[in-house]
Motif scaffolding. Structure first.
Motif, mmCIF file in Angstrom:
data_model
loop_
_atom_site.group_PDB
_atom_site.id
_atom_site.type_symbol
_atom_site.label_atom_id
_atom_site.label_comp_id
_atom_site.label_asym_id
_atom_site.label_seq_id
_atom_site.Cartn_x
_atom_site.Cartn_y
_atom_site.Cartn_z
ATOM 1 N N PHE A 75 -14.108 -2.161 5.275
ATOM 2 C CA PHE A 75 -13.318 -3.148 4.540
ATOM 3 C C PHE A 75 -12.599 -2.531 3.344
ATOM 4 O O PHE A 75 -11.575 -3.025 2.914
ATOM 5 N N ASP A 76 -13.134 -1.412 2.817
ATOM 6 C CA ASP A 76 -12.456 -0.722 1.718
ATOM 7 C C ASP A 76 -11.096 -0.202 2.181
ATOM 8 O O ASP A 76 -10.079 -0.367 1.489
ATOM 9 N N LEU A 77 -11.067 0.390 3.361
ATOM 10 C CA LEU A 77 -9.808 0.909 3.907
ATOM 11 C C LEU A 77 -8.879 -0.233 4.317
ATOM 12 O O LEU A 77 -7.658 -0.144 4.135
ATOM 13 N N ALA A 78 -9.433 -1.301 4.847
ATOM 14 C CA ALA A 78 -8.627 -2.465 5.232
ATOM 15 C C ALA A 78 -7.964 -3.072 4.000
ATOM 16 O O ALA A 78 -6.782 -3.431 4.032
ATOM 17 N N ASN A 79 -8.712 -3.168 2.901
ATOM 18 C CA ASN A 79 -8.142 -3.716 1.662
ATOM 19 C C ASN A 79 -7.025 -2.826 1.127
ATOM 20 O O ASN A 79 -6.034 -3.320 0.587
ATOM 21 N N ASN A 80 -7.171 -1.521 1.283
ATOM 22 C CA ASN A 80 -6.138 -0.577 0.878
ATOM 23 C C ASN A 80 -4.840 -0.848 1.647
ATOM 24 O O ASN A 80 -3.752 -0.874 1.070
ATOM 25 N N GLU A 81 -4.974 -1.066 2.956
ATOM 26 C CA GLU A 81 -3.806 -1.361 3.791
ATOM 27 C C GLU A 81 -3.184 -2.703 3.397
ATOM 28 O O GLU A 81 -1.961 -2.842 3.380
ATOM 29 N N LYS A 82 -4.020 -3.686 3.071
ATOM 30 C CA LYS A 82 -3.515 -4.998 2.648
ATOM 31 C C LYS A 82 -2.723 -4.872 1.353
ATOM 32 O O LYS A 82 -1.693 -5.548 1.188
ATOM 33 N N ASP A 83 -3.200 -4.026 0.441
ATOM 34 C CA ASP A 83 -2.458 -3.789 -0.808
ATOM 35 C C ASP A 83 -1.081 -3.203 -0.508
ATOM 36 O O ASP A 83 -0.076 -3.605 -1.109
ATOM 37 N N GLU A 84 -1.039 -2.250 0.415
ATOM 38 C CA GLU A 84 0.244 -1.634 0.774
ATOM 39 C C GLU A 84 1.175 -2.660 1.426
ATOM 40 O O GLU A 84 2.379 -2.654 1.160
ATOM 41 N N ILE A 85 0.622 -3.545 2.238
ATOM 42 C CA ILE A 85 1.438 -4.593 2.859
ATOM 43 C C ILE A 85 2.064 -5.474 1.784
ATOM 44 O O ILE A 85 3.248 -5.806 1.858
ATOM 45 N N SER A 86 1.280 -5.848 0.779
ATOM 46 C CA SER A 86 1.831 -6.722 -0.268
ATOM 47 C C SER A 86 2.933 -6.017 -1.055
ATOM 48 O O SER A 86 3.910 -6.650 -1.460
ATOM 49 N N ILE A 87 2.817 -4.714 -1.241
ATOM 50 C CA ILE A 87 3.856 -3.957 -1.957
ATOM 51 C C ILE A 87 5.113 -3.837 -1.094
ATOM 52 O O ILE A 87 6.231 -4.051 -1.565
ATOM 53 N N LEU A 88 4.946 -3.511 0.187
ATOM 54 C CA LEU A 88 6.091 -3.334 1.089
ATOM 55 C C LEU A 88 6.797 -4.655 1.399
ATOM 56 O O LEU A 88 8.019 -4.684 1.572
ATOM 57 N N SER A 89 6.050 -5.739 1.454
ATOM 58 C CA SER A 89 6.613 -7.038 1.822
ATOM 59 C C SER A 89 7.665 -7.525 0.829
ATOM 60 O O SER A 89 8.530 -8.325 1.184
ATOM 61 N N VAL A 90 7.594 -7.032 -0.392
ATOM 62 C CA VAL A 90 8.556 -7.423 -1.430
ATOM 63 C C VAL A 90 9.987 -7.103 -1.002
ATOM 64 O O VAL A 90 10.923 -7.815 -1.359
#
Length: 150
Positions: A75-90
């Motif tokens: 889940f640590d790695l999954a959360n990292n990917e979710k953070d990147e998604i929120s940054i890229l989605s902008v």
């Protein structure tokens, strides 16, 4: 000549660096590298639509990774990917809602004069540039099939 979207990405990189936001800085660097790689590979300068396509690909990769990481209990790695998604989605344009997509599909079917599923490729060819980054193309494909079968 840099596009508006590429300029915004560069400006956001500078802001992230000044603010010491390493997560945002690193994600934007990955995005810039992917854009540059595509430009070098294809010997072109990407316009906004092509940059959006690069971002879409990166978002899809991250979504796939999240599923794999969660399946592996990482889940640590999954959360990292979710953070990147929120940054890229902008950087993605506002998605179309279903009624807007259906309207565009109807217009494209009329424009092509599509009467059967054999014309679906022509309809998709008209829709793709209009919908890139703003709709899930697999969902659009399903909607076209529904419209053309009635």
């Amino acid at each position: 000549m840099p596009t508006d979207l590429k300029q915004k990405i560069t400006e956001d990189m500078k802001i992230a660096m000044r603010a010491g936001n390493t997560k945002q800085r690193d994600t934007i660097r990955l995005l810039q590298a992917a854009i540059k790689q595509r430009e070098v590979d294809e010997r072109i300068t990407l316009d906004d639509a092509a940059v959006i396509a690069v971002i879409e690909k990166m978002l899809k990769q991250r979504k796939d990774s999240i599923a794999q990481y969660e399946a592996a209990q990482r889940f640590d790695l999954a959360n990292n990917e979710k953070d990147e998604i929120s940054i890229l989605s902008v950087y993605m344009p506002k998605p179309f809602d279903d009624s807007e997509i259906n309207t565009l599909i109807s217009e494209a079917i009329t424009e092509v004069g599509a009467v059967s599923m054999q014309n679906m490729g022509k309809v998709m060819a008209i829709l793709k540039p209009k919908l890139v980054g703003r709709a899930d193309m697999s969902k659009v494909s399903i909607l076209i099939k529904e419209k053309m079968s009635t």
